[in-house]
Design an enzyme around this catalytic site. Structure first.
Site, mmCIF file in Angstrom:
data_model
loop_
_atom_site.group_PDB
_atom_site.id
_atom_site.type_symbol
_atom_site.label_atom_id
_atom_site.label_comp_id
_atom_site.label_asym_id
_atom_site.label_seq_id
_atom_site.Cartn_x
_atom_site.Cartn_y
_atom_site.Cartn_z
ATOM 1 N N ARG A 97 0.825 -1.206 0.000
ATOM 2 C CA ARG A 97 0.000 0.000 0.000
ATOM 3 C C ARG A 97 0.863 1.261 0.000
ATOM 4 O O ARG A 97 0.541 2.248 -0.682
ATOM 5 C CB ARG A 97 -0.928 -0.017 1.229
ATOM 6 N N GLU A 156 -6.466 -15.519 7.499
ATOM 7 C CA GLU A 156 -5.129 -15.929 7.105
ATOM 8 C C GLU A 156 -4.441 -16.734 8.204
ATOM 9 O O GLU A 156 -3.519 -17.506 7.941
ATOM 10 C CB GLU A 156 -4.257 -14.712 6.758
ATOM 11 N N SER A 175 -12.203 -11.265 -2.708
ATOM 12 C CA SER A 175 -11.038 -10.672 -2.054
ATOM 13 C C SER A 175 -11.284 -9.201 -1.787
ATOM 14 O O SER A 175 -11.696 -8.454 -2.691
ATOM 15 C CB SER A 175 -9.790 -10.821 -2.931
#
Length: 415
Positions: A4, A287, A144
């Site tokens: 990012r 995750e 996603s």
């Protein structure tokens, strides 16, 4: 954070620096893609990257590899470039869902050519004209949350900004919270008060110095190692406050028998010699589900892990089914459900754990290998996607440093 920060830096006025960036296959591909479009990204030293924004232009080619962040964050950037930017990657990446992002970019003003009229995936070419109209857009980001993040990160550069609305089934949002936090830190005006709607005002971002946090996901197997061995692991540089779900991870490990403590040396996790089963909603930290599930298979009671239904539609594979199959192959009693797993501990056996190229499964297998003799991973190289040093770090933690130290310290790579 590294991915990012790179995109935000490319869309900013003035230079940006990334201190202790994550240096892996994915982030190197992200930096290379930005360089291909004209951005200056250089390595000052192992702990510092310098990014100088320049006018973005084609023709350019971007190799996304298998990096979801690259294939979803850079096409909106390419929409702001002047010229054609071609995207392609690993054959497996061509099976990943791109139609929602491509459709959204087209509705925001981008011209995109795909391989065929019926194929909205890699390879494709974005024909930028140096600007994007922007405005309201609906997108199904069920596959996603990166699909939304990709739009938000470039939206300040659109003429009208963007109002992005997710119209699919519920999705985990911790990574979107990170996106919003970092956009605000770069000076963006963004409103996320409405459920599943993000409104970004047009305006230039500010270059800045980014301090990249340690990667909580990569730290999880090292912390879990303390629980299964009854030992102690220290993760250096653990942030007192984090935009990642660090607190949720530590709460889970505490419930399972760990004793975490933040010290001047870092986060110290002590195992108590027992691993407890639990019932937990892992929807916001999916995750970490493979590592938590691995712990559950050697616990002293049953576990119910839920909130994981989205893993069944993760990319092009049934991630939840693969996790259940991998643990079952070692003798675990795992019952898959539409939304999660029920795990009853029983004696496990050695064997080969198939990772399917998924680093999360490799982490789970490494944790079980500390408790069960004869566990082999068919592919540990897949961990290089986000933690290239994993094999060395794991060996160092298990064997300890020279001098007979009993407390192995894991220097978990930041990112």
């Amino acid at each position: 954070m590294t991915a990012r920060a790179l995109v935000l830096g490319a869309n900013s006025l003035g230079s940006s620096t990334l201190h202790t960036p994550l240096r892996t296959r994915d982030t190197e591909l992200m930096a290379a893609g930005l360089r291909a479009m004209g951005c200056h990204v250089s390595t000052v030293d192992d702990n510092l990257w310098l990014l100088r924004p320049r006018p973005l232009a084609g023709p350019a080619r971007v190799d996304v590899g298998l990096a979801g962040t690259v294939m979803r964050f850079l096409p909106p950037v390419a929409g702001l470039a002047d010229g054609a930017v071609a995207f392609d990657g690993h054959p497996r990446a061509r099976r990943r869902p791109m139609a929602p992002l491509i459709g959204a970019l087209r509705s925001l003003g981008a011209r995109i050519d795909t391989r065929t009229d019926t194929h909205d995936g890699l390879p494709f070419t974005v024909h930028g004209v140096g600007r994007m109209a922007g405005g309201p857009v609906n997108i199904d980001a069920s596959a996603s949350s990166q699909l939304v993040s990709g739009l938000l990160l470039s939206a300040p550069g659109f003429d009208r900004g963007a109002v992005v609305r997710h119209v699919g089934t519920p999705m985990p949002k911790p990574h979107l919270d990170l996106t919003v936090h970092m956009l605000r830190s770069a000076g963006a005006g963004i409103d996320d008060t409405r459920p599943d709607v993000w409104s970004v005002e047009p305006g230039r971002l500010n270059g800045r110095a980014w301090e990249i946090e340690p990667d909580i996901e990569s730290a999880a197997p090292f912390l879990a190692a303390a629980l299964v061995t009854g030992g102690t692991v220290t993760v250096q540089g653990w942030p007192p406050a984090s935009t990642q779900p660090a607190r949720r991870l530590l709460d889970l490990l505490r419930r399972m028998g760990g004793e975490p403590a933040l010290t001047p040396r870092g986060l110290v996790m002590r195992g108590t010699g027992a691993v407890h089963g639990l019932s937990a909603d892992l929807g916001a930290i999916s995750e970490l589900a493979p590592v938590v599930a691995a712990l559950a298979t050697v616990a002293d009671g049953p576990s119910h892990l839920f909130g994981l239904g989205h893993l069944r539609r993760d990319e092009s594979a049934d991630g939840l089914g693969r996790l259940a199959a991998a643990l079952s192959a070692l003798g675990a009693d795992v019952v898959p459900e539409p939304d999660g797993l029920r795990i009853r501990p029983r004696p496990l056996r050695g064997g080969t754990l198939r990772t399917h190229g998924d680093r999360h499964l490799a982490y789970a297998g490494a944790v079980l290998g500390l408790a069960v003799a004869g566990v082999n991973l068919d592919d540990v190289a897949c961990t290089a996607k986000t933690l290239p040093e994993f094999p060395r770090l794991w060996s160092t933690m298990v064997l300890g440093y020279e001098g007979g130290s009993t407390d192995a310290e894991a220097r978990v790579r930041r990112g």
